[in-house]
Scaffold this active site. Structure first.
Site, PDB file in Angstrom:
ATOM      1  N   LEU A 376       0.977  -1.229  -0.071  1.00 45.75           N
ATOM      2  CA  LEU A 376       0.054  -0.027   0.170  1.00 45.75           C
ATOM      3  C   LEU A 376       0.841   1.072  -0.021  1.00 45.75           C
ATOM      4  O   LEU A 376       1.879   1.364   0.695  1.00 45.75           O
ATOM      5  CB  LEU A 376      -0.882  -0.034   1.378  1.00 45.75           C
ATOM      6  N   HIS A 519     -27.281  12.000  10.053  1.00 44.03           N
ATOM      7  CA  HIS A 519     -28.421  11.602   9.345  1.00 44.03           C
ATOM      8  C   HIS A 519     -28.816  12.317   8.028  1.00 44.03           C
ATOM      9  O   HIS A 519     -28.872  13.485   8.028  1.00 44.03           O
ATOM     10  CB  HIS A 519     -29.475  11.275  10.348  1.00 44.03           C
TER      11      HIS A 519
END
Length: 551
Positions: A376, A519
């Site tokens: 990575l 939300h």
């Protein structure tokens, strides 16, 4: 008159100087030839110690006879101009070390020198060839955008080195002995003595030699964005994250894509999440050939490729792309001369200790070429910087290779950090593992009702895709500590960053449950997980406001 005489004298001096330099160069060539011949004539029965003493003595002779013209000394030699090598070199130079970096990229089978990794999958569609006036896609425009971007990155990397005071050499470097690098520029040979050296040569995708026609006709993931013709119908060979990323990218551009997989998708990742990702890609239109591989590739008269598979079937493709793993570029480094041990086998890498040192305590290895390390980019960068600080700033902090987050950049991404469910069961015992999870549709897919690829439909009413989101936590039931975080969702990479930090600080399931969420988001699903996998209760939500509760 005086001015003319001075001009003549200056010209004659220049001629004499050039002649002398030519003589010196020729003398150096002859010296090197004699030295190599002497080494070749050594008795094979001599002990390693005798051979080493002989080599060292010859090298000392070389220093004297060569007048030290091509000998230099550095605190830190870096072999490899990838992310890890660049980071280490710049950090060491900023810490007042004298640094030289060697960058030499071996061409792929198709002549490509630079790849792009997962970066292409993060670039905006607006810049990658789409024309919104006629809603069409232009491969050449896509190719030009990406290749220009790669070139600009390489240019900025080189400038960054120079600005940091690093000596940059575009040449193939190898070890002459345990404290010396040798390299050649044009007809001259140069030597660099070092206090410390770092090998960060990375890896390149490979094409197996035992598949007839593969080396001649197939390309790798590094070649994809350098091809001048559109890839068309494409066979991707491999089940790695790079294979899935390339396939997902091409599929999103409207190309017919098939993935040939030797065993399982995303080996080493959480099995449930890997299979979820495969299911999503299949519903989006990707074809999978599981445990079926090419055995022969032929080019037809119309330039298309006929592929014969291990199950006896045949299919015609425009492009065959291999993304079946990477190989470290170690062959030309002469690591044996530096007493650096390698793992051997098919995946040959440098053996390293916890401090990234090799069997030679003055030589280090990081990144894709180091055995047992994550392949990575961010890991290599952090490892390079951490190493430089230890060597040149009296730091005692070791690179932490645990809890390294990663993301698979497919159309629906998969981000994770920590243990997979399988790894947790292996390490702490299945009886001590709890898994909480939820599958649901995000707000966007719920509102737009994503259609399922026709060939994946069970009947005429099976039109909508299954829930694309999977949120999963792996818990140590003895203390509630979160051992693994797994997120299959849009932009999972952005979500995974913060949770990686939380896991590194020992976050618990109760901490997750106590958080008040934003939300409607996919991430809030992790804070209302109440279904345990072993309970027998379905964790698939039939209707939802994204990942959260609507009331």
């Amino acid at each position: 008159m005086r001015r003319e005489q001075l001009a003549i004298q200056k010209k004659q001096k220049t001629i004499r100087f050039n002649a002398l330099q030519k003589q010196r160069l020729e003398a150096k060539k002859q010296l090197i030839l004699k030295y190599k011949a002497a080494i070749d004539k050594q008795n094979e029965d001599e002990t390693d110690s005798e051979r080493e003493n002989y080599v060292l003595q010859k090298f000392k002779d070389l220093l004297i006879m060569n007048e030290q013209n091509n000998i230099s000394e550095y605190d830190f030699v870096v072999i490899g101009g990838g992310s890890g090598g660049l980071a280490a070199a710049k950090e060491a130079s900023l810490l007042n070390a004298k640094v030289i970096l060697f960058d030499y990229v071996t061409e792929s089978t198709q002549g490509t020198k630079w790849g792009l990794g997962g970066l292409a999958n993060r670039l905006s569609a607006y810049a990658l060839g789409w024309s919104f006036e006629s809603v069409s896609f232009n491969w050449l425009r896509c190719r030009e955008t990406i290749t220009n971007y790669i070139k600009s990155l390489n240019f900025s990397y080189r400038n960054g080195l120079r600005n940091a005071g690093v000596t940059y050499v575009n040449a193939l470097a190898s070890f002459y002995d345990e404290n010396t690098i040798i390299y050649q520029k044009k007809d001259e040979i140069f030597y660099v003595r070092f206090k410390y050296a770092l090998v960060a040569v990375g890896g390149r995708p490979f094409i197996p030699k035992n598949i007839k026609g593969a080396l001649k006709y197939a390309i790798t993931s590094d070649d994809l964005f350098w091809t001048k013709t559109p890839p068309g119908k494409t066979l991707v060979v491999g089940g790695s994250y790079i294979a899935l990323e390339c396939a997902g990218f091409l599929m999103e551009l409207g190309y017919d894509v098939t993935i040939s997989v030797r065993s399982v998708l995303l080996r080493g990742f959480d099995r449930q999440c890997a299979e979820k990702l495969g299911s999503i890609m299949q519903q989006l239109g990707c074809t999978f050939l599981m445990k079926v591989l090419p055995v022969k590739i032929d080019k037809l008269e119309n330039e298309k490729l006929m592929v014969e598979f291990s199950d006896g079937s045949k299919e015609i493709y425009d492009t065959v792309l291999y993304a079946a793993g990477r190989r470290a570029q170690l062959e030309k480094l002469n690591l044996k001369k530096a007493h650096v041990d390698v793992s051997g086998g098919e995946v040959n890498k440098i053996r390293v200790n916890s401090d990234d040192s090799t069997s030679n305590p003055n030589i280090f290895a990081i990144g894709d070429c180091a055995h047992g390390r994550p392949e990575l980019t961010p890991t290599a960068i952090k490892a390079g910087e951490t190493l430089a600080r230890r060597l040149f700033n009296d730091s005692n902090i070791l690179m932490n290779y645990s809890l390294v987050p990663t993301v698979v950049f497919t159309p629906i991404e998969y981000g994770c950090v920590g243990f997979s469910e399988e790894m947790a069961c292996e390490v702490i015992g299945k009886e001590n593992v709890q898994v909480y999870l939820s599958e649901f549709k995000g707000v966007l897919s719920s509102a737009t009702k994503w259609p399922k690829f026709e060939e994946c439909r069970s009947d005429e009413y099976d039109e909508e895709m299954e829930p694309e989101n999977l949120s999963k936590l792996v818990i140590d039931k003895r203390n509630g500590k979160v051992l693994g975080f797994h997120c299959v969702a849009f932009n999972a990479g952005e979500t995974t960053h913060g949770y990686a930090l939380a896991l590194s600080k020992g976050v618990t399931k109760q901490d997750f449950d106590n958080l008040i969420c934003i939300h409607p988001t996919d991430a809030e699903s992790f804070h209302i997980l109440d279904v345990e996998k072993s309970s027998g209760v379905s964790w698939v939500k039939s209707g939802s406001c994204g990942g959260g509760k609507c009331g």
